[in-house]
Scaffold this motif. Sequence first.
Motif, short mmCIF file in Angstrom:
data_model
loop_
_atom_site.label_atom_id
_atom_site.label_comp_id
_atom_site.label_asym_id
_atom_site.label_seq_id
_atom_site.Cartn_x
_atom_site.Cartn_y
_atom_site.Cartn_z
N THR A 131 54.18 -22.29 3.04
CA THR A 131 53.75 -23.66 4.03
C THR A 131 52.45 -23.32 4.68
O THR A 131 52.20 -22.13 5.03
N ILE A 132 51.61 -24.46 5.19
CA ILE A 132 50.45 -24.27 5.81
C ILE A 132 50.06 -25.43 6.48
O ILE A 132 50.95 -26.56 6.33
N ARG A 133 49.59 -25.54 7.83
CA ARG A 133 49.08 -26.55 8.76
C ARG A 133 47.81 -26.81 8.79
O ARG A 133 46.94 -25.91 8.16
N THR A 134 47.58 -27.86 9.45
CA THR A 134 46.09 -28.22 9.84
C THR A 134 45.44 -27.05 10.45
O THR A 134 45.83 -26.64 11.47
N GLY A 135 44.01 -26.58 9.92
CA GLY A 135 43.45 -25.46 10.64
C GLY A 135 43.65 -24.33 10.22
O GLY A 135 43.02 -23.14 10.63
N GLN A 136 44.86 -23.93 9.59
CA GLN A 136 45.13 -22.60 8.92
C GLN A 136 44.17 -22.13 7.69
O GLN A 136 43.60 -23.08 7.01
N GLY B 44 47.77 -36.02 0.76
CA GLY B 44 47.70 -34.74 0.07
C GLY B 44 46.83 -33.90 1.40
O GLY B 44 46.93 -34.11 2.51
N ILE B 45 46.03 -32.91 1.10
CA ILE B 45 45.51 -31.98 1.82
C ILE B 45 43.95 -31.75 1.44
O ILE B 45 43.72 -31.86 0.07
N THR B 46 43.43 -31.40 2.44
CA THR B 46 41.67 -31.18 2.09
C THR B 46 41.43 -29.55 2.28
O THR B 46 41.67 -29.32 3.57
N VAL C 159 38.49 -26.75 2.56
CA VAL C 159 36.89 -26.11 2.79
C VAL C 159 36.76 -25.03 2.73
O VAL C 159 37.49 -24.11 3.40
N LYS C 160 35.64 -24.63 1.80
CA LYS C 160 35.40 -23.22 1.46
C LYS C 160 33.76 -23.01 1.44
O LYS C 160 33.24 -23.68 0.59
N ASP C 161 33.11 -22.68 2.38
CA ASP C 161 31.59 -22.57 2.15
C ASP C 161 30.68 -23.80 2.04
O ASP C 161 30.10 -23.58 1.13
N GLY C 162 31.37 -24.72 2.55
CA GLY C 162 30.56 -26.26 2.46
C GLY C 162 31.01 -26.87 1.16
O GLY C 162 30.74 -28.01 1.01
N THR C 163 32.28 -26.17 0.52
CA THR C 163 32.75 -27.15 -0.51
C THR C 163 33.99 -27.43 -0.55
O THR C 163 34.71 -26.81 0.19
N THR C 164 33.99 -28.78 -0.77
CA THR C 164 35.48 -29.44 -0.39
C THR C 164 36.21 -29.67 -1.67
O THR C 164 35.78 -30.20 -2.43
N ARG C 165 37.65 -29.45 -1.43
CA ARG C 165 38.45 -29.93 -2.62
C ARG C 165 39.80 -30.61 -2.07
O ARG C 165 40.20 -30.02 -0.76
N THR C 166 40.22 -31.46 -2.74
CA THR C 166 41.49 -32.22 -2.17
C THR C 166 42.67 -31.92 -3.07
O THR C 166 42.32 -32.17 -4.58
#
Length: 309
Positions: A272-277, A291-293, A295-302
């Motif tokens: 389980t995960i929350r926003t900001g983790q 869904g959830i978004t 971000v890693k090194d400027g790359t975003t995926r949903t």
Amino acid sequence: MSTIFFESGGTARPQLFLSQWLTRLRVPLDAWSRRRRWAVALLIFALVFGLGAHGWIVADLGGVGTSRAALAVSVQRLADARRALAQLPLLRRAAAATPVAPVVPATSPWSSADDVRIVSELAAQNGVALLAVEPGAAKGEGVERMRPLQLTARTDFVHLMAFLHGLADLPVLIVPADLTVKQDAAALSVSATLRVFSALRPVSANDAAHVLDDASLDSDDDEEVVFFDPFLQPQMRAAGEPPDVSPLRLVGVLCDRTRGVALLDTPDGATTIRTGQQLGGERVTKLDTLGITLVKDGTTRTLALAEAS
């Protein structure tokens, strides 16, 4: 010479009689005699009793009307039962006179070896690898005679569905029961009990189509059924996503007005995960019901919830 005498006051007597009754009616209540009081009381009592009895009968407070209706229904049912009983000897004679078609035995009786043969052929045609096939003892009599067939196999979801659909094309009726499907590292492990009714034949595709046509189904009820593979693990990658990002699958989302939590299926198990983790090298920046978004090194995926379509 004749003499006619007229009695005087003949027209005045009715008027005198009426005036006397009016005078008696104008007498005050305290001046009434005991006899008059009892007569008026009995008259009022009779009037009230008559009105009450009439209301009791109309409202059926005693249930007499309901009882009469129930009695009439019972009498009608008894008459119907007597008529049916009177017709029973005639029906028995008609049934005895009806010729019964003889049961023609099959030229080659179906055996458990035939069960194993046709199931093995169907599995080979649909890419299902059989590991074990064990026929059981037959049960029942006549058209209800059934033989169980235990099988263990390995395949994938698409070929398993093709195998199950192919059972309807076999020469005897085979019904799958107690089907268990488990996923391991490479394929699906399937164990099932097939009930073979050698005296029955499955409905052909043409007969089933005629049944659907005769049922006059609406266009909404005639839609094609599409099966979704529950064991599919899709890797949802965004454009330009680095190849070292771990595959994730969003299983569920629970959120309210202030916070939310998402359930993810990762290679290491469910979490389980929350926003900001942080999740590995990625951080959750948005979480909602869609869904959830990440971000890693400027790359975003949903990651969105996977649905059957």
